[in-house]
Design an enzyme around this catalytic site. Structure first.
Site, PDB file in Angstrom:
ATOM      1  N   CYS A 124       6.482   6.893   1.283  1.00 42.41           N
ATOM      2  CA  CYS A 124       6.351   6.558  -0.144  1.00 42.41           C
ATOM      3  C   CYS A 124       6.474   7.770  -1.057  1.00 42.41           C
ATOM      4  O   CYS A 124       6.678   7.626  -2.260  1.00 42.41           O
ATOM      5  CB  CYS A 124       5.024   5.850  -0.395  1.00 42.41           C
ATOM      6  SG  CYS A 124       4.966   4.237   0.395  1.00 42.41           S
ATOM      7  N   HIS A 257       4.445   5.871  -8.188  1.00 40.39           N
ATOM      8  CA  HIS A 257       4.784   5.015  -7.045  1.00 40.39           C
ATOM      9  C   HIS A 257       4.044   3.677  -7.196  1.00 40.39           C
ATOM     10  O   HIS A 257       2.853   3.640  -7.505  1.00 40.39           O
ATOM     11  CB  HIS A 257       4.370   5.731  -5.759  1.00 40.39           C
ATOM     12  CG  HIS A 257       4.461   4.875  -4.549  1.00 40.39           C
ATOM     13  ND1 HIS A 257       5.593   4.168  -4.226  1.00 40.39           N
ATOM     14  CD2 HIS A 257       3.541   4.590  -3.577  1.00 40.39           C
ATOM     15  CE1 HIS A 257       5.377   3.501  -3.107  1.00 40.39           C
ATOM     16  NE2 HIS A 257       4.147   3.731  -2.701  1.00 40.39           N
ATOM     17  N   ASN A 287       5.787  -3.163  -2.962  1.00 41.83           N
ATOM     18  CA  ASN A 287       5.954  -1.738  -2.650  1.00 41.83           C
ATOM     19  C   ASN A 287       7.249  -1.565  -1.849  1.00 41.83           C
ATOM     20  O   ASN A 287       7.310  -1.947  -0.682  1.00 41.83           O
ATOM     21  CB  ASN A 287       4.733  -1.258  -1.849  1.00 41.83           C
ATOM     22  CG  ASN A 287       4.809   0.208  -1.473  1.00 41.83           C
ATOM     23  OD1 ASN A 287       5.859   0.843  -1.606  1.00 41.83           O
ATOM     24  ND2 ASN A 287       3.717   0.747  -0.976  1.00 41.83           N
TER      25      ASN A 287
HETATM   26  N1  COA Z   1      -5.092 -12.442   2.340  1.00 38.77           N
HETATM   27  C1  COA Z   1      -6.393 -12.764   2.413  1.00 38.77           C
HETATM   28  N2  COA Z   1      -7.329 -11.945   2.925  1.00 38.77           N
HETATM   29  C2  COA Z   1      -6.910 -10.765   3.384  1.00 38.77           C
HETATM   30  C3  COA Z   1      -5.569 -10.351   3.329  1.00 38.77           C
HETATM   31  C4  COA Z   1      -4.649 -11.242   2.779  1.00 38.77           C
HETATM   32  N3  COA Z   1      -3.331 -10.947   2.689  1.00 38.77           N
HETATM   33  N4  COA Z   1      -5.463  -9.111   3.841  1.00 38.77           N
HETATM   34  C5  COA Z   1      -6.692  -8.735   4.200  1.00 38.77           C
HETATM   35  N5  COA Z   1      -7.559  -9.739   3.927  1.00 38.77           N
HETATM   36  C6  COA Z   1      -9.008  -9.757   4.169  1.00 38.77           C
HETATM   37  C7  COA Z   1      -9.396  -8.859   5.320  1.00 38.77           C
HETATM   38  O1  COA Z   1      -9.324  -9.543   6.532  1.00 38.77           O
HETATM   39  C8  COA Z   1     -10.822  -8.509   4.939  1.00 38.77           C
HETATM   40  O2  COA Z   1     -11.648  -9.584   5.282  1.00 38.77           O
HETATM   41  P1  COA Z   1     -13.144  -9.319   5.823  1.00 38.77           P
HETATM   42  O3  COA Z   1     -13.870  -8.650   4.688  1.00 38.77           O
HETATM   43  O4  COA Z   1     -13.641 -10.676   6.130  1.00 38.77           O
HETATM   44  O5  COA Z   1     -12.964  -8.438   7.007  1.00 38.77           O
HETATM   45  C9  COA Z   1     -10.733  -8.428   3.443  1.00 38.77           C
HETATM   46  O6  COA Z   1      -9.642  -9.237   3.021  1.00 38.77           O
HETATM   47  C10 COA Z   1     -10.404  -7.005   3.011  1.00 38.77           C
HETATM   48  O7  COA Z   1     -10.946  -6.883   1.836  1.00 38.77           O
HETATM   49  P2  COA Z   1     -10.974  -5.475   1.159  1.00 38.77           P
HETATM   50  O8  COA Z   1     -10.930  -4.383   2.183  1.00 38.77           O
HETATM   51  O9  COA Z   1     -12.111  -5.479   0.187  1.00 38.77           O
HETATM   52  O10 COA Z   1      -9.611  -5.491   0.416  1.00 38.77           O
HETATM   53  P3  COA Z   1      -9.168  -4.466  -0.640  1.00 38.77           P
HETATM   54  O11 COA Z   1      -9.722  -4.847  -1.972  1.00 38.77           O
HETATM   55  O12 COA Z   1      -9.400  -3.063  -0.167  1.00 38.77           O
HETATM   56  O13 COA Z   1      -7.606  -4.691  -0.691  1.00 38.77           O
HETATM   57  C11 COA Z   1      -5.565  -3.736   0.090  1.00 38.77           C
HETATM   58  C12 COA Z   1      -6.867  -4.457   0.481  1.00 38.77           C
HETATM   59  C13 COA Z   1      -4.744  -3.486   1.351  1.00 38.77           C
HETATM   60  C14 COA Z   1      -4.776  -4.615  -0.872  1.00 38.77           C
HETATM   61  C15 COA Z   1      -5.913  -2.397  -0.627  1.00 38.77           C
HETATM   62  O14 COA Z   1      -6.865  -1.696   0.152  1.00 38.77           O
HETATM   63  C16 COA Z   1      -4.731  -1.539  -0.864  1.00 38.77           C
HETATM   64  O15 COA Z   1      -3.817  -1.886  -1.603  1.00 38.77           O
HETATM   65  N6  COA Z   1      -4.703  -0.315  -0.292  1.00 38.77           N
HETATM   66  C17 COA Z   1      -3.580   0.567  -0.433  1.00 38.77           C
HETATM   67  C18 COA Z   1      -2.527   0.184   0.553  1.00 38.77           C
HETATM   68  C19 COA Z   1      -1.201   0.798   0.221  1.00 38.77           C
HETATM   69  O16 COA Z   1      -0.842   0.894  -0.916  1.00 38.77           O
HETATM   70  N7  COA Z   1      -0.441   1.205   1.237  1.00 38.77           N
HETATM   71  C20 COA Z   1       0.831   1.806   1.057  1.00 38.77           C
HETATM   72  C21 COA Z   1       0.597   3.148   0.456  1.00 38.77           C
HETATM   73  S1  COA Z   1       2.038   3.941  -0.008  1.00 38.77           S
END
Ligand code: COA
Length: 330
Positions: A124, A257, A287
Protein backbone atom coordinates in the site's frame (compact mmCIF):
# COMPACT_ATOMS: atom_id res chain seq x y z
CA UNK A 1 13.81 21.65 -8.67
CA UNK A 2 10.79 22.01 -10.93
CA UNK A 3 8.70 18.78 -10.92
CA UNK A 4 5.06 18.65 -11.92
CA UNK A 5 2.26 16.13 -12.32
CA UNK A 6 1.05 17.06 -15.79
CA UNK A 7 -1.26 14.15 -16.53
CA UNK A 8 -3.19 11.35 -14.84
CA UNK A 9 -5.21 8.29 -15.85
CA UNK A 10 -6.96 5.42 -14.14
CA UNK A 11 -8.80 2.16 -14.71
CA UNK A 12 -11.00 -0.22 -12.74
CA UNK A 13 -12.50 -3.44 -14.13
CA UNK A 14 -16.15 -3.24 -15.15
CA UNK A 15 -17.51 -5.75 -12.66
CA UNK A 16 -18.99 -3.94 -9.65
CA UNK A 17 -19.42 -5.87 -6.40
CA UNK A 18 -21.63 -4.28 -3.75
CA UNK A 19 -21.56 -5.01 -0.04
CA UNK A 20 -24.94 -6.72 -0.41
CA UNK A 21 -23.43 -9.10 -2.96
CA UNK A 22 -20.64 -9.97 -0.53
CA UNK A 23 -23.28 -10.52 2.16
CA UNK A 24 -24.70 -13.21 -0.14
CA UNK A 25 -21.34 -15.01 -0.17
CA UNK A 26 -20.24 -14.74 3.48
CA UNK A 27 -21.44 -13.89 6.97
CA UNK A 28 -21.38 -10.08 6.75
CA UNK A 29 -23.68 -7.15 6.01
CA UNK A 30 -23.71 -3.87 4.13
CA UNK A 31 -24.22 -2.10 7.46
CA UNK A 32 -21.14 -3.75 9.08
CA UNK A 33 -18.87 -2.98 6.14
CA UNK A 34 -20.09 0.61 5.72
CA UNK A 35 -19.85 1.54 9.39
CA UNK A 36 -16.45 -0.13 9.97
CA UNK A 37 -14.75 0.93 6.73
CA UNK A 38 -16.84 3.43 4.71
CA UNK A 39 -16.78 1.04 1.74
CA UNK A 40 -20.01 0.63 -0.26
CA UNK A 41 -18.74 -1.17 -3.35
CA UNK A 42 -15.59 -2.20 -5.21
CA UNK A 43 -14.59 -3.36 -8.70
CA UNK A 44 -13.18 -6.88 -8.97
CA UNK A 45 -12.14 -9.09 -11.86
CA UNK A 46 -14.37 -12.15 -11.96
CA UNK A 47 -11.52 -14.63 -12.31
CA UNK A 48 -8.14 -12.99 -12.92
CA UNK A 49 -6.47 -16.35 -13.57
CA UNK A 50 -8.79 -16.94 -16.56
CA UNK A 51 -8.42 -13.50 -18.14
CA UNK A 52 -9.47 -13.22 -21.79
CA UNK A 53 -9.51 -10.57 -24.53
CA UNK A 54 -7.58 -7.41 -23.70
CA UNK A 55 -6.53 -9.01 -20.40
CA UNK A 56 -5.34 -12.27 -21.98
CA UNK A 57 -1.72 -11.60 -21.10
CA UNK A 58 -2.60 -10.77 -17.52
CA UNK A 59 -4.86 -8.45 -15.63
CA UNK A 60 -2.13 -6.46 -13.90
CA UNK A 61 -0.32 -5.57 -17.13
CA UNK A 62 -3.58 -4.79 -18.96
CA UNK A 63 -4.96 -2.64 -16.11
CA UNK A 64 -1.68 -0.73 -15.87
CA UNK A 65 -1.64 -0.22 -19.65
CA UNK A 66 -5.16 1.23 -19.77
CA UNK A 67 -4.46 3.66 -16.92
CA UNK A 68 -1.05 4.50 -18.41
CA UNK A 69 -2.48 5.10 -21.89
CA UNK A 70 -5.08 7.48 -20.43
CA UNK A 71 -2.36 9.44 -18.61
CA UNK A 72 -0.17 9.59 -21.72
CA UNK A 73 -3.15 10.77 -23.78
CA UNK A 74 -3.66 13.66 -21.35
CA UNK A 75 0.08 14.46 -21.44
CA UNK A 76 0.03 14.48 -25.26
CA UNK A 77 -2.87 16.93 -25.22
CA UNK A 78 -0.63 19.23 -23.17
CA UNK A 79 2.23 18.90 -25.65
CA UNK A 80 4.44 16.14 -24.21
CA UNK A 81 5.25 13.33 -26.65
CA UNK A 82 5.30 9.73 -25.44
CA UNK A 83 8.80 9.36 -26.93
CA UNK A 84 9.98 11.91 -24.34
CA UNK A 85 9.09 9.59 -21.41
CA UNK A 86 12.35 7.97 -20.37
CA UNK A 87 11.35 6.29 -17.12
CA UNK A 88 8.49 3.93 -16.27
CA UNK A 89 8.00 2.72 -12.70
CA UNK A 90 5.17 0.36 -11.73
CA UNK A 91 4.23 -0.16 -8.08
CA UNK A 92 2.44 -3.45 -7.55
CA UNK A 93 2.34 -6.40 -5.18
CA UNK A 94 0.16 -8.49 -7.52
CA UNK A 95 2.24 -8.86 -10.71
CA UNK A 96 1.13 -11.29 -13.43
CA UNK A 97 4.59 -12.88 -13.43
CA UNK A 98 7.53 -13.15 -11.06
CA UNK A 99 9.56 -11.84 -14.00
CA UNK A 100 9.81 -9.99 -16.31
CA UNK A 101 8.79 -6.92 -14.32
CA UNK A 102 5.32 -5.53 -15.07
CA UNK A 103 6.89 -2.21 -16.09
CA UNK A 104 8.84 -3.85 -18.94
CA UNK A 105 5.66 -5.18 -20.57
CA UNK A 106 3.76 -1.96 -19.88
CA UNK A 107 6.47 0.28 -21.36
CA UNK A 108 6.62 -1.90 -24.46
CA UNK A 109 2.84 -1.99 -24.98
CA UNK A 110 2.55 1.75 -24.48
CA UNK A 111 5.20 2.36 -27.12
CA UNK A 112 7.77 4.07 -24.91
CA UNK A 113 11.10 4.13 -26.69
CA UNK A 114 13.88 2.37 -24.75
CA UNK A 115 12.85 3.59 -21.32
CA UNK A 116 14.26 2.56 -17.96
CA UNK A 117 11.46 0.37 -16.62
CA UNK A 118 11.17 -1.46 -13.32
CA UNK A 119 8.71 -2.45 -10.59
CA UNK A 120 8.69 -1.42 -6.96
CA UNK A 121 6.98 -3.55 -4.36
CA UNK A 122 5.90 -1.90 -1.12
CA UNK A 123 2.22 -2.92 -1.06
CA UNK A 124 0.00 0.00 0.00
CA UNK A 125 3.02 2.32 0.28
CA UNK A 126 4.22 1.24 -3.18
CA UNK A 127 2.91 4.28 -5.01
CA UNK A 128 4.73 6.68 -2.68
CA UNK A 129 7.95 4.66 -3.11
CA UNK A 130 7.54 4.92 -6.88
CA UNK A 131 6.66 8.62 -6.81
CA UNK A 132 9.59 9.55 -4.57
CA UNK A 133 12.01 7.42 -6.62
CA UNK A 134 10.86 9.03 -9.86
CA UNK A 135 11.14 12.51 -8.33
CA UNK A 136 14.77 11.79 -7.33
CA UNK A 137 15.62 10.51 -10.84
CA UNK A 138 14.05 13.62 -12.36
CA UNK A 139 15.79 15.99 -9.97
CA UNK A 140 19.15 14.31 -10.79
CA UNK A 141 18.61 15.28 -14.42
CA UNK A 142 18.96 11.65 -15.55
CA UNK A 143 15.40 11.67 -16.94
CA UNK A 144 13.04 14.52 -17.76
CA UNK A 145 9.70 12.71 -17.79
CA UNK A 146 8.39 9.65 -15.96
CA UNK A 147 5.30 7.46 -16.14
CA UNK A 148 4.40 6.18 -12.68
CA UNK A 149 1.72 3.55 -12.25
CA UNK A 150 0.19 2.05 -9.11
CA UNK A 151 -1.73 -1.11 -9.96
CA UNK A 152 -3.07 -4.02 -7.96
CA UNK A 153 -5.38 -6.86 -8.84
CA UNK A 154 -6.20 -7.81 -5.28
CA UNK A 155 -8.76 -10.39 -6.45
CA UNK A 156 -5.74 -12.62 -7.20
CA UNK A 157 -5.07 -12.79 -3.47
CA UNK A 158 -8.51 -12.59 -1.87
CA UNK A 159 -9.90 -15.56 0.00
CA UNK A 160 -13.67 -15.07 -0.19
CA UNK A 161 -14.13 -17.34 2.82
CA UNK A 162 -12.24 -14.82 5.01
CA UNK A 163 -14.69 -12.02 5.74
CA UNK A 164 -12.17 -10.01 7.75
CA UNK A 165 -9.93 -9.31 4.73
CA UNK A 166 -11.93 -9.96 1.54
CA UNK A 167 -14.41 -7.10 2.11
CA UNK A 168 -11.64 -4.51 2.26
CA UNK A 169 -10.05 -4.69 -1.17
CA UNK A 170 -10.71 -3.86 -4.82
CA UNK A 171 -8.88 -4.02 -8.16
CA UNK A 172 -7.63 -0.92 -9.97
CA UNK A 173 -4.84 1.09 -11.53
CA UNK A 174 -3.81 4.74 -11.50
CA UNK A 175 -1.09 6.45 -13.50
CA UNK A 176 0.56 9.80 -13.71
CA UNK A 177 3.10 11.56 -15.87
CA UNK A 178 5.64 13.55 -13.91
CA UNK A 179 7.80 16.09 -15.71
CA UNK A 180 10.79 18.25 -14.85
CA UNK A 181 10.70 19.98 -18.23
CA UNK A 182 10.45 23.71 -17.54
CA UNK A 183 8.44 24.35 -20.70
CA UNK A 184 5.47 23.14 -18.55
CA UNK A 185 6.23 25.59 -15.74
CA UNK A 186 3.37 27.99 -16.59
CA UNK A 187 4.14 30.37 -13.74
CA UNK A 188 3.86 28.03 -10.77
CA UNK A 189 6.97 26.79 -9.01
CA UNK A 190 5.85 23.16 -8.77
CA UNK A 191 8.07 20.68 -7.02
CA UNK A 192 8.74 18.21 -4.23
CA UNK A 193 9.30 20.15 -1.00
CA UNK A 194 10.05 17.10 1.15
CA UNK A 195 9.76 13.34 0.82
CA UNK A 196 9.99 10.51 3.36
CA UNK A 197 9.85 6.72 3.44
CA UNK A 198 9.92 4.62 6.63
CA UNK A 199 9.68 0.94 7.45
CA UNK A 200 9.52 -1.16 10.59
CA UNK A 201 10.27 -4.66 9.33
CA UNK A 202 10.04 -6.12 12.83
CA UNK A 203 6.26 -5.71 12.51
CA UNK A 204 6.00 -7.33 9.08
CA UNK A 205 3.88 -10.18 10.47
CA UNK A 206 0.97 -7.83 11.15
CA UNK A 207 0.08 -7.74 7.45
CA UNK A 208 1.57 -10.36 5.15
CA UNK A 209 0.93 -12.61 2.19
CA UNK A 210 3.47 -15.22 1.10
CA UNK A 211 3.67 -15.69 -2.65
CA UNK A 212 1.92 -18.75 -4.07
CA UNK A 213 4.28 -18.55 -7.06
CA UNK A 214 7.24 -19.22 -4.85
CA UNK A 215 5.85 -21.10 -1.86
CA UNK A 216 2.97 -23.23 -3.16
CA UNK A 217 -0.78 -22.49 -3.30
CA UNK A 218 -1.32 -22.76 0.46
CA UNK A 219 1.02 -19.81 0.97
CA UNK A 220 -1.16 -17.24 -0.75
CA UNK A 221 -3.67 -16.56 2.03
CA UNK A 222 -3.42 -13.04 3.39
CA UNK A 223 -2.78 -12.61 7.08
CA UNK A 224 -3.86 -9.34 8.69
CA UNK A 225 -4.22 -8.09 12.23
CA UNK A 226 -6.71 -5.39 11.25
CA UNK A 227 -6.73 -3.61 14.54
CA UNK A 228 -2.91 -3.39 14.69
CA UNK A 229 -2.80 -1.95 11.15
CA UNK A 230 -5.53 0.53 12.05
CA UNK A 231 -3.69 1.69 15.16
CA UNK A 232 -0.37 1.93 13.29
CA UNK A 233 -1.96 4.14 10.63
CA UNK A 234 -3.77 6.41 13.07
CA UNK A 235 -0.66 6.90 15.20
CA UNK A 236 2.08 7.09 12.55
CA UNK A 237 0.47 8.89 9.59
CA UNK A 238 -0.17 12.14 11.54
CA UNK A 239 3.43 11.97 12.83
CA UNK A 240 4.77 11.52 9.30
CA UNK A 241 2.68 14.42 7.99
CA UNK A 242 3.76 16.68 10.86
CA UNK A 243 7.39 15.84 10.04
CA UNK A 244 6.80 16.52 6.34
CA UNK A 245 5.22 19.90 7.06
CA UNK A 246 7.92 20.90 9.57
CA UNK A 247 6.33 24.27 10.28
CA UNK A 248 5.23 24.92 6.67
CA UNK A 249 1.69 26.28 6.16
CA UNK A 250 -1.13 23.72 6.07
CA UNK A 251 -1.53 22.18 2.62
CA UNK A 252 -4.79 22.55 0.72
CA UNK A 253 -5.23 18.79 0.24
CA UNK A 254 -4.26 15.66 2.15
CA UNK A 255 -4.29 12.82 -0.37
CA UNK A 256 -4.04 9.67 1.70
CA UNK A 257 -3.99 5.97 0.93
CA UNK A 258 -7.62 4.81 0.94
CA UNK A 259 -7.72 1.88 3.38
CA UNK A 260 -10.57 2.83 5.71
CA UNK A 261 -12.69 5.99 5.95
CA UNK A 262 -12.35 5.86 9.74
CA UNK A 263 -8.56 6.06 9.37
CA UNK A 264 -8.96 9.23 7.28
CA UNK A 265 -11.28 10.71 9.92
CA UNK A 266 -8.91 9.83 12.77
CA UNK A 267 -5.90 11.34 10.94
CA UNK A 268 -7.87 14.53 10.16
CA UNK A 269 -8.90 14.80 13.79
CA UNK A 270 -5.33 14.34 15.09
CA UNK A 271 -4.09 17.00 12.66
CA UNK A 272 -7.04 19.26 13.58
CA UNK A 273 -8.04 19.57 9.93
CA UNK A 274 -11.53 19.53 8.40
CA UNK A 275 -12.54 16.42 6.44
CA UNK A 276 -13.11 18.46 3.26
CA UNK A 277 -9.30 18.64 2.92
CA UNK A 278 -9.19 14.81 2.79
CA UNK A 279 -10.65 13.78 -0.57
CA UNK A 280 -11.80 10.16 -0.67
CA UNK A 281 -13.21 7.54 -2.98
CA UNK A 282 -12.84 4.45 -0.78
CA UNK A 283 -16.63 4.18 -0.74
CA UNK A 284 -16.58 3.30 -4.47
CA UNK A 285 -13.32 1.39 -4.98
CA UNK A 286 -12.35 -0.01 -1.53
CA UNK A 287 -8.61 -0.47 -0.94
CA UNK A 288 -6.87 -0.96 -4.29
CA UNK A 289 -3.44 -1.09 -2.55
CA UNK A 290 -0.81 0.65 -4.76
CA UNK A 291 -3.55 2.18 -6.91
CA UNK A 292 -5.54 4.17 -4.33
CA UNK A 293 -3.59 7.43 -4.45
CA UNK A 294 -3.14 7.69 -8.25
CA UNK A 295 -6.82 6.69 -8.73
CA UNK A 296 -7.80 9.54 -6.44
CA UNK A 297 -5.33 11.93 -8.10
CA UNK A 298 -6.90 11.15 -11.46
CA UNK A 299 -10.38 11.95 -10.17
CA UNK A 300 -9.17 15.19 -8.59
CA UNK A 301 -7.31 16.20 -11.77
CA UNK A 302 -10.38 15.56 -13.97
CA UNK A 303 -12.64 17.44 -11.51
CA UNK A 304 -10.27 20.46 -11.69
CA UNK A 305 -9.38 20.22 -7.99
CA UNK A 306 -5.58 20.17 -8.44
CA UNK A 307 -4.75 23.87 -8.65
CA UNK A 308 -1.34 25.12 -9.78
CA UNK A 309 0.59 26.51 -6.83
CA UNK A 310 -1.47 24.68 -4.14
CA UNK A 311 0.42 22.39 -1.81
CA UNK A 312 -0.65 18.85 -1.08
CA UNK A 313 0.53 16.07 1.16
CA UNK A 314 0.35 12.53 -0.18
CA UNK A 315 0.80 9.72 2.32
CA UNK A 316 0.67 5.94 2.13
CA UNK A 317 0.95 3.21 4.76
CA UNK A 318 0.64 -0.52 5.02
CA UNK A 319 2.53 -3.80 4.84
CA UNK A 320 6.14 -3.62 5.94
CA UNK A 321 5.00 -2.05 8.13
CA UNK A 322 5.75 0.92 5.96
CA UNK A 323 4.99 4.60 5.59
CA UNK A 324 5.65 7.02 2.77
CA UNK A 325 4.87 10.63 2.19
CA UNK A 326 5.60 13.66 0.08
CA UNK A 327 4.89 17.37 0.41
CA UNK A 328 4.34 18.68 -3.09
CA UNK A 329 3.65 22.06 -4.62
CA UNK A 330 1.34 21.35 -7.59
N1 COA B 1 -18.59 -8.75 8.72
C1 COA B 1 -19.06 -8.92 9.97
N2 COA B 1 -18.28 -9.12 11.04
C2 COA B 1 -16.96 -9.15 10.82
C3 COA B 1 -16.39 -8.96 9.55
C4 COA B 1 -17.26 -8.75 8.48
N3 COA B 1 -16.81 -8.58 7.22
N4 COA B 1 -15.05 -9.02 9.65
C5 COA B 1 -14.77 -9.23 10.94
N5 COA B 1 -15.92 -9.31 11.64
C6 COA B 1 -16.08 -9.53 13.08
C7 COA B 1 -14.92 -10.31 13.66
O1 COA B 1 -15.14 -11.68 13.56
C8 COA B 1 -14.95 -9.82 15.10
O2 COA B 1 -15.96 -10.51 15.78
P1 COA B 1 -15.76 -10.92 17.32
O3 COA B 1 -15.63 -9.62 18.07
O4 COA B 1 -17.00 -11.67 17.64
O5 COA B 1 -14.52 -11.73 17.34
C9 COA B 1 -15.36 -8.39 14.93
O6 COA B 1 -16.08 -8.27 13.72
C10 COA B 1 -14.13 -7.50 14.79
O7 COA B 1 -14.50 -6.35 15.27
P2 COA B 1 -13.42 -5.23 15.47
O8 COA B 1 -12.05 -5.82 15.64
O9 COA B 1 -13.92 -4.32 16.53
O10 COA B 1 -13.47 -4.55 14.07
P3 COA B 1 -12.81 -3.21 13.72
O11 COA B 1 -13.69 -2.08 14.14
O12 COA B 1 -11.38 -3.17 14.18
O13 COA B 1 -12.79 -3.24 12.14
C11 COA B 1 -11.33 -3.66 10.31
C12 COA B 1 -12.07 -4.27 11.51
C13 COA B 1 -10.54 -4.77 9.61
C14 COA B 1 -12.34 -3.06 9.35
C15 COA B 1 -10.38 -2.53 10.80
O14 COA B 1 -9.61 -3.02 11.89
C16 COA B 1 -9.48 -2.02 9.75
O15 COA B 1 -9.91 -1.45 8.75
N6 COA B 1 -8.14 -2.14 9.93
C17 COA B 1 -7.20 -1.72 8.94
C18 COA B 1 -7.06 -2.78 7.90
C19 COA B 1 -6.40 -2.27 6.66
O16 COA B 1 -6.63 -1.17 6.25
N7 COA B 1 -5.56 -3.09 6.02
C20 COA B 1 -4.87 -2.72 4.84
C21 COA B 1 -3.86 -1.70 5.23
S1 COA B 1 -3.05 -1.00 3.89
Amino acid sequence: MFTKIIATGSYVPERLVTNDELAGMMETSDEWIRTRTGIRERHLFEDPSAAVGAEAEGTTVSSACIAGERAIHMAEEKGLQRSEIGLCIVATCTPDAVFPATACAVADRLGLSAPAAFDLSLACTGFLAAFNTAAIYLSSGMYKNALIIGVDVMSKLLDMSDRSTSILFGDGAGALVLTSDTRFREGSDSGVLKALLRTDGSRGGVLSCRSAYLNGPEASAMHMDGRAVFEFAVREVPRLITELLDGQPEPELYILHQANYRILEAVAKRLRQPMDRFPHNIERYANTTAATIPLLLDELMREGRLHDGDTTVMAGFGAGLSLGGVLLRL
